[in-house]
Design an enzyme around this catalytic site. Structure first.
Site, short mmCIF file in Angstrom:
data_model
loop_
_atom_site.label_atom_id
_atom_site.label_comp_id
_atom_site.label_asym_id
_atom_site.label_seq_id
_atom_site.Cartn_x
_atom_site.Cartn_y
_atom_site.Cartn_z
N GLY A 196 0.60 -1.69 -0.24
CA GLY A 196 0.31 -0.24 0.17
C GLY A 196 0.89 1.28 0.06
CG PHE A 197 0.34 6.05 0.59
CD1 PHE A 197 1.62 6.13 -0.33
CD2 PHE A 197 -0.49 6.83 1.10
CE1 PHE A 197 1.86 8.31 0.00
CE2 PHE A 197 -0.16 7.51 1.85
CZ PHE A 197 1.09 8.75 1.24
CG ASP A 249 -1.26 -5.62 -0.08
OD1 ASP A 249 -2.55 -5.94 -0.36
OD2 ASP A 249 -0.60 -4.13 0.69
CG ASP A 258 -8.15 -11.64 3.22
OD1 ASP A 258 -7.43 -10.43 3.33
OD2 ASP A 258 -9.66 -12.40 3.26
CE1 TYR A 281 3.39 -18.84 12.83
CE2 TYR A 281 4.33 -20.34 10.93
CZ TYR A 281 4.52 -19.80 12.16
OH TYR A 281 5.64 -20.86 12.69
CE LYS A 335 -1.03 -15.22 24.12
NZ LYS A 335 -1.61 -16.39 23.50
CE1 TYR A 350 -9.57 3.53 7.62
CE2 TYR A 350 -9.88 5.07 8.90
CZ TYR A 350 -9.06 4.53 7.75
OH TYR A 350 -7.27 4.77 7.86
CB THR A 402 -0.52 10.77 5.28
OG1 THR A 402 0.08 11.03 6.83
CG2 THR A 402 0.48 10.74 4.92
#
Ligand code: UDP
Length: 315
Positions: A11-12, A32, A57, A63, A106, A146, A176
């Site tokens: 992504g950006f 991604d 996804d 993992y 974790k 969102y 941004t």
């Protein structure tokens, strides 16, 4: 040197983080699903043997083999237009994706930094926004998918810190901009720039009196990097406090791009925040006097250059 996983790595902001970590000689694994990310953003990193990419996804599975020192959780649609079109995916990545990222942190005993947002403040009744403000969010409005996913993300992150002792960081990112924003992601910066460069009308929503404060991506990445290596575990705002109206912003883009575009009015989207400006007192205090360094004109100039080349308009 650390081994760092970046979710939303194509992504950006994710791609800029990958690049920064590789420049500092860390090993980077980007994940991604390319829903709103783009392989082009990371194409130049593939030649680096310390970089690898997994198309996954993370809402269904996350993992990574081997040790991890750090997880940067940046996967999410990030434009109001995107999360209107992808409401369920937006909710899932902020909730299920965050759960998986925290679980992996974790398991690997890794530090995790999660990308929260100024949207947790909703349409704010306190101005500028300090981290101590709890916000004014409409849970059932179109932006709720969102905002509430990101609020859940913060709550889940705190729960993993308190219950499992996971080493967590939370950044609240304000508007941004910079190279690698998606051309048609619907946000104001790519919209205005692409419109101006093609001499099409700039679409100002509402009367243009709503305000935003724009931060250049390099300044954001510097702030996030400092937060990652700091001891600060509570949320920290990162953004540029220089605030302006959207009408002023449209006029600025027209001027900087030498455009002949007029300005047109369009309806204001539902729940569009009327004001937004980060209070960065805390960032300055806990992040070794961090503050934005790139002026708006310089940053916008670089970003206009990027969109020019994307549109095939090189001088
Ligand atoms: N906006 C606009 N014209 C556009 C796109 C956005 O006037 O073509 C406005 C929008 O209504 C909001 C501001 O610009 O007030 C910033 O919108 P953006 O989608 O970039 O992100 P937001 O800050 O709302 O999350």
């Amino acid at each position: 040197m650390a081994r760092i996983l970046v979710t939303g790595g194509a992504g950006f902001i994710g791609s800029h983080l990958c690049e920064r970590f590789l420049n500092e000689n860390h090993e980077v694994v980007a994940v991604d699903n390319l829903l709103t990310g783009d392989r082009d953003n990371i194409a130049h990193l593939f030649e680096n043997r310390k970089f690898s990419f997994l198309e996954q996804d993370i809402t269904t599975y996350l993992y990574v083999r081997g040790d991890l020192d750090v997880i940067m959780h940046f996967a999410s649609p990030a434009s109001p237009v995107d999360y209107l079109e992808l409401p369920i995916q937006t909710l899932k990545v902020g909730s299920l994706g965050t759960h998986k990222a925290l679980g992996l942190a974790k398991e690997k005993k890794a530090r995790i930094l999660v990308a929260s947002t100024s949207e947790v403040y909703g349409d704010p009744l306190v101005h500028p926004q300090q981290e101590s403000y709890w916000g004014n969010v409409n849970p059932i409005g179109p932006r709720g998918v969102y905002d509430e996913a990101k609020r859940f993300m913060e709550a889940m992150t705190m729960a993993y810190r308190r219950s499992h002792g996971v080493d967590t960081r939370i950044v609240r990112i304000f508007n941004t901009y910079g190279p690698r924003m998606r051309m048609r992601d619907g946000r104001v910066v790519p919209n205005f720039m692409c419109q101006a460069l093609q001499n099409e009308p700039l679409t100002v929503y509402g009367d243009g009196s709503q305000t935003r404060s724009f931060c250049y991506v390099d300044d954001l990445v510097e702030g996030i990097t400092r937060l990652l290596w700091s001891d600060e575990q509570d949320p920290v705002n990162i953004g540029n406090p220089s605030e302006m109206t959207i009408q002023q912003f449209a006029e600025k883009i027209i001027k900087l791009s030498g455009s002949r575009s007029p300005i047109e009015r369009r309806p204001l989207p539902e729940d569009d925040p009327k004001v937004r400006q980060p209070d960065i007192t805390k960032a300055k205090r806990v992040l070794d006097n961090w503050g934005p360094k790139v002026s708006l004109d310089e940053g916008l100039g670089k970003t206009i250059g990027y969109f020019k080349s994307k549109l095939g308009l090189e001088a």
